[in-house]
Structures are given as structure tokens and as C-alpha cells.
Design a protein around this motif. Structure first.
Motif, short mmCIF file in Angstrom:
data_model
loop_
_atom_site.label_atom_id
_atom_site.label_comp_id
_atom_site.label_asym_id
_atom_site.label_seq_id
_atom_site.Cartn_x
_atom_site.Cartn_y
_atom_site.Cartn_z
N UNK A 14 78.57 76.51 7.75
CA UNK A 14 78.51 75.06 7.91
C UNK A 14 79.09 74.64 9.26
N UNK A 15 80.16 75.32 9.68
CA UNK A 15 80.71 75.02 11.00
C UNK A 15 79.72 75.32 12.11
N UNK A 16 79.01 76.44 11.99
CA UNK A 16 78.00 76.79 12.98
C UNK A 16 76.81 75.84 12.93
N UNK A 17 76.50 75.35 11.73
CA UNK A 17 75.35 74.48 11.59
C UNK A 17 75.52 73.17 12.35
N UNK B 18 80.12 80.66 3.58
CA UNK B 18 79.43 79.37 3.54
C UNK B 18 80.12 78.36 4.45
N UNK B 19 81.46 78.29 4.39
CA UNK B 19 82.21 77.38 5.26
C UNK B 19 81.99 77.74 6.71
N UNK C 273 85.59 80.25 14.40
CA UNK C 273 86.31 81.51 14.55
C UNK C 273 87.72 81.41 14.01
N UNK C 274 88.41 80.34 14.38
CA UNK C 274 89.79 80.16 13.94
C UNK C 274 89.85 79.88 12.43
N UNK C 275 88.88 79.10 11.95
CA UNK C 275 88.85 78.76 10.53
C UNK C 275 88.57 80.00 9.69
N UNK C 276 87.70 80.86 10.17
CA UNK C 276 87.37 82.08 9.42
C UNK C 276 88.59 82.97 9.26
N UNK C 277 89.36 83.11 10.34
CA UNK C 277 90.59 83.92 10.27
C UNK C 277 91.59 83.28 9.31
N UNK C 278 91.65 81.95 9.32
CA UNK C 278 92.59 81.25 8.45
C UNK C 278 92.20 81.40 6.98
N UNK C 279 90.90 81.34 6.71
CA UNK C 279 90.43 81.42 5.32
C UNK C 279 90.53 82.83 4.76
N UNK C 280 90.34 83.84 5.61
CA UNK C 280 90.33 85.23 5.14
C UNK C 280 91.53 85.97 5.72
#
Length: 309
Positions: free
Chosen positions: A235-238, A231-232, A293-300
């Protein structure tokens, strides 16, 4: 991690270069003579030739492209013959209005779409689930410009409760932001619904329930938290999609943003402003995708950047 960052940055630069190249070619192969449009039908051939020389339109296409890229690297897109002044400065002057509209659309999407997805998942298969799915699917299917026109006819012309164009008030944000948010609202609602249902079917949920943990605690502390990663990311892509899709919405509602400026400049063959506007939108979209991209790696933490494609 450094390799992952460098790879993403290289891809972003290639995308920006490709976008610039396409825009450069499209605006120059379009029919019509910019010099004749600027000077008018009464211009003499010598005046037209002088203006073409001044604009660099008499040079070979490759030379024009090299000059264009050299200017872009210096942040110089040329001057706007229609508005006067630096082209990029004119675009940046309109950017806050586009960002304001995009931010309001994002708020509408989250405030409405997230709860709808949660309710739909918790009542999966019920009449309420089916009732929610209809407007969310319609929102994704209907053309945004048509939705905007219908909202203007209903709420501005018929009911006279909301302004149809930008007048500097908060109320004038309602119709364009709802129109912009509608397709993405349904997208978010369906993503949340599917994510919640996927998490509810996992072993840790059944284990927690078998141990007598309160269902509300399991849902909000574990299920919702675990399904927030996609979801996060969405939202970044949105945000990038809002900026890109605002072009049509701004024209429908006469919103004074980058989109309406770009359409006016295309109509009037104002090359410099068109190129500066598309460059601004492209860079914003690419940078937001990089951030996601960077946020996704950070979150997971399960993801290994070295093996991501």
C-alpha cells in the motif's frame, strides 16, 4: 539502524540526481527550438538570439547543467514562459489535485481489492475464486487510458450518470479514481489471496484448529494479522505508483493535476515546468519508498537493518 537509514538516504539522493540528469538531457535534445516556439514564426533572428541568451540556451550543455543543478538546490527551476511566475509554484499549485485523485484511488483499491482477495482465498479453487480472478487479471492487463475512455463512453456519454471531466464535484472523482485503481486493485487482491493461503497452510493454524479455536477467530485474529506486513508495504508503494501513473489518467479525464500540467508543458516546450513537475513526482515517489522501507523494518522485527541490502 543508523547505517541502514544513511544507506537508504544515499540511494534516494542518487535516484533523484539521476532522474534530474535524464530529464535535463531529454528536454534539451528534443527537436524544436524553444525560443522560436515562444516568440512565434514571425520573430527576427536577433530576437531569437536574445531570448536564447536569456534562457541560457546559447551556453555549452555542461554549463547549462551546472546552472540547472545550482538552481534546483535553491528550489529554483526558473520561470514558466507559458503560465508566468515561478515554475515550481505552478507545479505545487496543481499537486493537491493529484494527491486527491491518488488518495481516492487508494481507497478504491483497499475497499475493493482486500475483500476480493480474502473471499478468493477462502474459496480457493471454487467457481467464485475463478470468477474473481478474471476481472482482477483483466484490470492488470488492460491499458489504463483505454479503460478510461471506455468508462467515459459508458457512464458519461451513454448512461449520462457521471461527469467525464473535473467539475469540482465528488462525482467527477469516480471515473478517474476507478481507472487509476483498477490495475493495482487486482495486484492487491492477488497478494492478499496468496498471503492468506500461505498463512492457512502454516503449523500454528492447524494447531489452533486442533485445539478447537473458532475458525473465525483463527482467521481474523491470526491469519489476517500475520499477512498484513506485505500488504502494508504494498500500500505504501501504491501511493507512489498512483502519483506517477496519474499522468495519463489526468490527461484522459482533463484532471487539473501535475500530470496534465506536465503533458501540456512538454507539448509547449516549457522546460522549467517540465523539470519541476518531474522533480516533484520523483521526490514524492522516492520519499514514499523510503517510508515503506522504514515501516517494513518496524513491522517485522525479524529483519536486521544492518544486513539488508
Amino acid at each position: 539502524m543508523l547505517r541502514f537509514v544513511l544507506k537508504r538516504l544515499a540511494q534516494a539522493l542518487l535516484i533523484i540526481l539521476a532522474s534530474l540528469t535524464v530529464v535535463f538531457l531529454v528536454v534539451r535534445v528534443a527537436p524544436g527550438d524553444p525560443a522560436a516556439l515562444i516568440l512565434g514564426a514571425s520573430a527576427s533572428p536577433s530576437d531569437l538570439a536574445d531570448l536564447r541568451r536569456e534562457l541560457g540556451l546559447d551556453e555549452p550543455l555542461l554549463s547549462q547543467y551546472a546552472t540547472f543543478l545550482h538552481g534546483v538546490l535553491q528550489g529554483d527551476f526558473g520561470r514558466s514562459w507559458r503560465l508566468g511566475g515561478d515554475a515550481l509554484a505552478n507545479v505545487l499549485d496543481r499537486l493537491p489535485a493529484t494527491l486527491q485523485l491518488s488518495a481516492c484511488a487508494l481507497v478504491v483499491t483497499v475497499v475493493v481489492g482486500f475483500p476480493l482477495g480474502v473471499v478468493s482465498a477462502r474459496r480457493a479453487g471454487s467457481w467464485l475464486d475463478r470468477l474473481i480472478s478474471v476481472p482482477t487479471l483483466l484490470g492488470q492487463a488492460l491499458p489504463s487510458f483505454w479503460v478510461g475512455v471506455m468508462l467515459i463512453l459508458i457512464f458519461s456519454r451513454t448512461l449520462d450518470v457521471l461527469p467525464a471531466t473535473a467539475d469540482g464535484t465528488v462525482a467527477s472523482l469516480v471515473l478517474p479514481s476507478v481507472t487509476l485503481a483498477l490495475p493495482f486493485l487486482g495486484w492487491l487482491a492477488r497478494l492478499v489471496r496468496n498471503g492468506v493461503l500461505e498463512e492457512l497452510g502454516k503449523d500454528y493454524v492447524r494447531t489452533a484448529r486442533s485445539k478447537g479455536v473458532d475458525s473465525q477467530v483463527v482467521f481474523y485474529r491470526h491469519v489476517v494479522r500475520n499477512m498484513m506486513i506485505p500488504v502494508v508495504t504494498l500500500l505504501g508503494l501504491l501511493v507512489g505508483n498512483f502519483i506517477a501513473n496519474a499522468v495519463i489518467i489526468e490527461v484522459v479525464f482533463a484532471w487539473p493535476g501535475v500530470g496534465s500540467l506536465m503533458i501540456d508543458s512538454i507539448t509547449n516546450r516549457d522546460y522549467s515546468v517540465v523539470q519541476a513537475a518531474i522533480m516533484t513526482i520523483t521526490v514524492a515517489y522516492v520519499l514514499l519508498n523510503l517510508l515503506v522501507d522504514f515501516l517494513y523494518v518496524k513491522l517485522d522485527p525479524r529483519l536486521n537493518p544492518e544486513h539488508m541490502s
